[in-house]
Scaffold this motif. Structure first.
Motif, short mmCIF file in Angstrom:
data_model
loop_
_atom_site.label_atom_id
_atom_site.label_comp_id
_atom_site.label_asym_id
_atom_site.label_seq_id
_atom_site.Cartn_x
_atom_site.Cartn_y
_atom_site.Cartn_z
N TYR A 32 26.96 38.28 38.55
CA TYR A 32 26.99 38.14 37.10
C TYR A 32 28.20 38.88 36.56
O TYR A 32 28.72 39.79 37.19
N GLU A 33 28.63 38.45 35.37
CA GLU A 33 29.82 39.04 34.78
C GLU A 33 29.45 40.01 33.67
O GLU A 33 28.58 39.72 32.85
N VAL A 34 30.12 41.15 33.66
CA VAL A 34 29.99 42.12 32.57
C VAL A 34 31.33 42.11 31.83
O VAL A 34 32.37 42.40 32.42
N HIS A 35 31.30 41.70 30.57
CA HIS A 35 32.53 41.63 29.78
C HIS A 35 32.51 42.66 28.68
O HIS A 35 31.49 42.87 28.03
N ARG A 46 32.34 35.26 23.32
CA ARG A 46 31.74 34.77 24.58
C ARG A 46 30.26 34.49 24.42
O ARG A 46 29.65 33.82 25.25
N LEU A 50 27.15 30.44 24.93
CA LEU A 50 25.84 30.66 25.55
C LEU A 50 24.72 30.20 24.63
O LEU A 50 23.74 29.60 25.06
N ARG A 54 22.19 26.06 24.98
CA ARG A 54 20.79 26.10 25.42
C ARG A 54 19.91 26.75 24.35
O ARG A 54 20.40 27.40 23.44
N LYS A 181 24.43 37.33 32.16
CA LYS A 181 25.70 37.83 31.63
C LYS A 181 25.44 39.08 30.81
O LYS A 181 24.39 39.20 30.18
N TRP A 241 35.02 51.62 29.25
CA TRP A 241 35.19 50.59 30.28
C TRP A 241 35.29 51.19 31.68
O TRP A 241 34.75 50.66 32.65
N SER A 252 26.57 48.09 42.68
CA SER A 252 26.68 46.80 43.36
C SER A 252 26.64 46.91 44.88
O SER A 252 26.43 45.91 45.55
N PRO B 12 26.17 28.01 34.99
CA PRO B 12 26.73 27.74 33.67
C PRO B 12 27.10 29.02 32.92
O PRO B 12 27.64 28.95 31.82
N PHE B 13 26.81 30.18 33.50
CA PHE B 13 27.08 31.44 32.79
C PHE B 13 28.41 32.08 33.20
O PHE B 13 28.75 33.15 32.74
N ARG B 14 29.16 31.41 34.10
CA ARG B 14 30.41 32.03 34.58
C ARG B 14 31.60 31.60 33.73
O ARG B 14 31.82 30.44 33.48
N ASP B 15 32.38 32.59 33.33
CA ASP B 15 33.60 32.34 32.57
C ASP B 15 34.83 32.40 33.45
O ASP B 15 35.85 31.80 33.18
N GLY B 16 34.79 33.22 34.48
CA GLY B 16 35.99 33.50 35.27
C GLY B 16 36.62 34.78 34.78
O GLY B 16 36.13 35.42 33.85
N SER B 18 38.79 37.91 33.33
CA SER B 18 39.47 38.30 32.11
C SER B 18 39.79 39.77 32.28
O SER B 18 39.36 40.41 33.24
N ARG B 20 39.01 42.64 30.76
CA ARG B 20 37.92 43.61 30.82
C ARG B 20 36.63 42.92 31.24
O ARG B 20 35.71 42.75 30.46
N MET B 21 36.65 42.49 32.51
CA MET B 21 35.48 41.83 33.09
C MET B 21 35.23 42.43 34.45
O MET B 21 36.16 42.67 35.21
N PHE B 22 34.00 42.72 34.74
CA PHE B 22 33.61 43.18 36.08
C PHE B 22 32.59 42.19 36.62
O PHE B 22 31.60 41.91 35.94
N GLU B 23 32.85 41.64 37.78
CA GLU B 23 31.87 40.73 38.35
C GLU B 23 31.03 41.47 39.38
O GLU B 23 31.54 41.98 40.38
N VAL B 24 29.74 41.59 39.09
CA VAL B 24 28.81 42.21 40.03
C VAL B 24 28.37 41.13 41.00
O VAL B 24 27.93 40.05 40.58
#
Lengths: 385, 385
Positions: A32-35, A46, A50, A54, A181, A241, A252, B12-16, B18, B20-24
């Motif tokens: 999952y992404e943390v923005h 963002r 979402l 839905r 997210k 951040w 993680s 459907p929740f993925r943006d890719g 950026s 300031r993004m951390f992907e867990v």
């Protein structure tokens, strides 16, 4: 004496092959992404796609709703989104299965499907309730996390854990359910209650002390997150951040707590539960964590794993953050009780996290090392530092 | 027209990326062993070391307890095991969150730790309740499954799903929680109610028709599981074990139902829920599944994906198994309703499973293909075959 090498938990339920045995095996990829975002309620944020794509049930608290309700309503109108809102009275006393089932009931009433979503817009308790509800509805529906307090943004709201209290036991029922997210908008910190800021700072200090000395340096600079009244400046966002990144890096590697019972993020969380409980929850979680970190540092000094200079720096840091370093509730007996309880929860060993030098820590795995004498000496060091 | 190639569900929740993004991201390895055992209550059984090494709360039903209680008590005494037993009145009406929380309460009273275990010793409902409770207590404790009915042994009790009914909706709240271990003792089948045998046979027919023609042949032989009064012979055990293997092979490719919405094990499970519901649950799950399989076979014939010979063989098989092939509750309208409901649950497509030839199946993904005419023709084929 201490170790930084995590050991893998063995599976005590495995027998190995036999003639009529089938081993079910499955790798589950979770991501999952943390923005960090600028304005979560903007039409081009963002959050917008979402909500637009839905059905959503947002769960929030009266305080957050009174301040941000109009903005969420405006976003709903602009998007024509199918969004229902449930405003719940939060608070530790309402972190119960009853509240979870109330949220589930609303999911049912609003006919949320498997790909529809819950949204938590609030602090830690709101996030906990939504996470547990989302894990249960239709065996798991997505939930989006928008934490509104500092502790939510750097700790509770960015991880995968949710829990409620049950029969007098804190967080007895719960789940590991990764959010779909996480959107962190620092603007919320300007309106969050002061108490929640202190709790958050304690968790930033925790992660800095065991994982990144630079975070500690940044926290101590002028106009840092700590001292700044409007925590949405570039400087405070940078600290925020960095704290989020460091905590997520730690989490993680052991997201479901099934890899090891040795977790550096348990720093400050061995004696703190006892302190909270014995104070009748008068001492907040963050303050209890600070008291625990100071004692753990003292134990590290007593055991020869931390220099006296290092120990004094930690105490000074905690004081600068307006955090306490001692409570008379810390006695040899209460500490031994907390260590035994930790050992029950951590695979038979207390796995006490102690700081080594700024930005690095280790574990005390053997209860015998933490003798009454060691504890008494260490308590004395924080009582009259 | 139809397809056997599963397609991966996109996130459907993925943006890719950026700034300031951390992907867990985390890979979770889940594995558990399903053993067929000779005498689960023997002192040298695979159950014994599980009970001896940890605290256990066993959950069972009055029927099972009346027949096997003494044997479990004897095993407890022989091992000196710390084992508590909770006998609960099962039944679909008691598959509720209240019962789950009652089990959680007993876990709390008996002070089960994170590595202690729940044990379900009963049929499908007992297994569901224990699975959900185990997933919640301390964010998940181990549970051992000892299914005592045929449908439990080849379906409900060997997988990872648990659920309870909520606000009138079947299995609305639940979880995916792999058991620590499953022990299948065929001796239980000698004492299980006849109704549960029929339900189990329907699921064996299901897995045979879509995955293994040999299982169907074995089932039709004399002294098979089907016709045998004492289903603990070598021959019946062979059929049982083959059915378990085939269902586990199917389940394990998509254990958490997050890989695809096209699941061959959904064969017989598209119209059956509607049939159960419309009959006021007078028609059992297994019988409803049989009615659904017959109709799905008729649709396959109508669409040209199954020969007439193949269709007749399936009808004959169902009749040999004392299973129904038609209910007047099947109307074009009720079937269209069931297809729309399935589409909501299966990512927007009905993904109706239809048999191709014995031991192989495919999917109808497009609602438009399943026109009123196709349904009417197919219903006629099972009404007067």
């Amino acid at each position: 004496l201490t170790s930084t090498q995590p050991h893998r938990t063995p599976d005590p339920f495995r027998d190995g092959r036999s003639e009529r045995m089938f081993e079910v095996s499955c790798r589950q990829e979770r991501r999952y992404e943390v923005h960090m975002v600028d304005d979560v309620f903007a039409v081009d944020s963002r959050l917008a796609p979402l909500l637009a794509k839905r059905k959503t049930l947002a769960v929030t608290t009266p305080t957050v709703w009174s301040i941000y309700g109009q903005r969420l309503e405006a976003l709903r109108s602009a998007l024509g989104a199918d969004l229902a809102v449930f405003v719940l009275e939060a608070g530790e006393g309402r972190k119960s299965m009853d509240m979870v089932l109330r949220i589930c009931e609303l999911c049912h009433e609003h006919e949320l499907g498997r790909t529809d979503s819950l949204l938590s817009l609030g602090g830690g308790v709101c996030h906990d309730l939504v996470t547990v509800a989302a894990s249960l509805v239709r065996r798991g529906i997505p939930h989006v996390s928008v934490p509104t307090t500092l502790v939510g943004q750097i700790d509770a709201g960015v991880g995968v854990k949710g829990a409620v209290n049950f029969r007098g036991s804190k967080s007895y029922l719960g789940c590991f359910a990764p959010p779909a997210k996480v959107l962190v908008d620092p603007a919320f910190l300007q309106t969050a209650p002061a108490r929640t800021r202190t709790d958050g700072v304690a968790e930033i200090v925790k992660i800095g002390l065991i994982a990144d000395a630079n975070l500690i340096h940044l926290l101590q600079e002028p106009n840092s997150l700590l001292s700044c009244e409007t925590p949405s400046t570039n400087r405070t966002q940078m600290v925020l951040w960095l704290a989020i990144r460091r905590i997520l890096e730690q989490l993680s590697t052991n997201l479901f707590e099934d890899q090891t019972y040795q977790r550096l993020v348990d720093f400050g969380h061995t004696f703190s539960g006892q302190v909270e409980e014995l104070s009748g929850y008068e001492i907040s979680h963050g303050c209890a964590v600070a008291i625990d970190m100071a004692l753990s540092a003292a134990i590290s000094l007593t055991l020869g794993s931390l220099s006296n200079t290092g120990f004094q720096r930690i105490l000074t840091l905690l004081k600068e953050c307006s955090l306490p370093i001692y409570s008379p509730l810390l006695t040899v007996a209460s500490c031994q009780g907390a260590l035994r309880s930790a050992a029950r929860h951590r695979g038979g060993h207390p796995n006490l996290v102690i700081p080594h030098r700024l930005g690095s820590g280790g574990f005390v795995t053997d209860l015998a090392i933490l003798s009454d004498d060691v504890l008494a000496d260490s308590i004395a060091r924080v009582r009259t530092p």
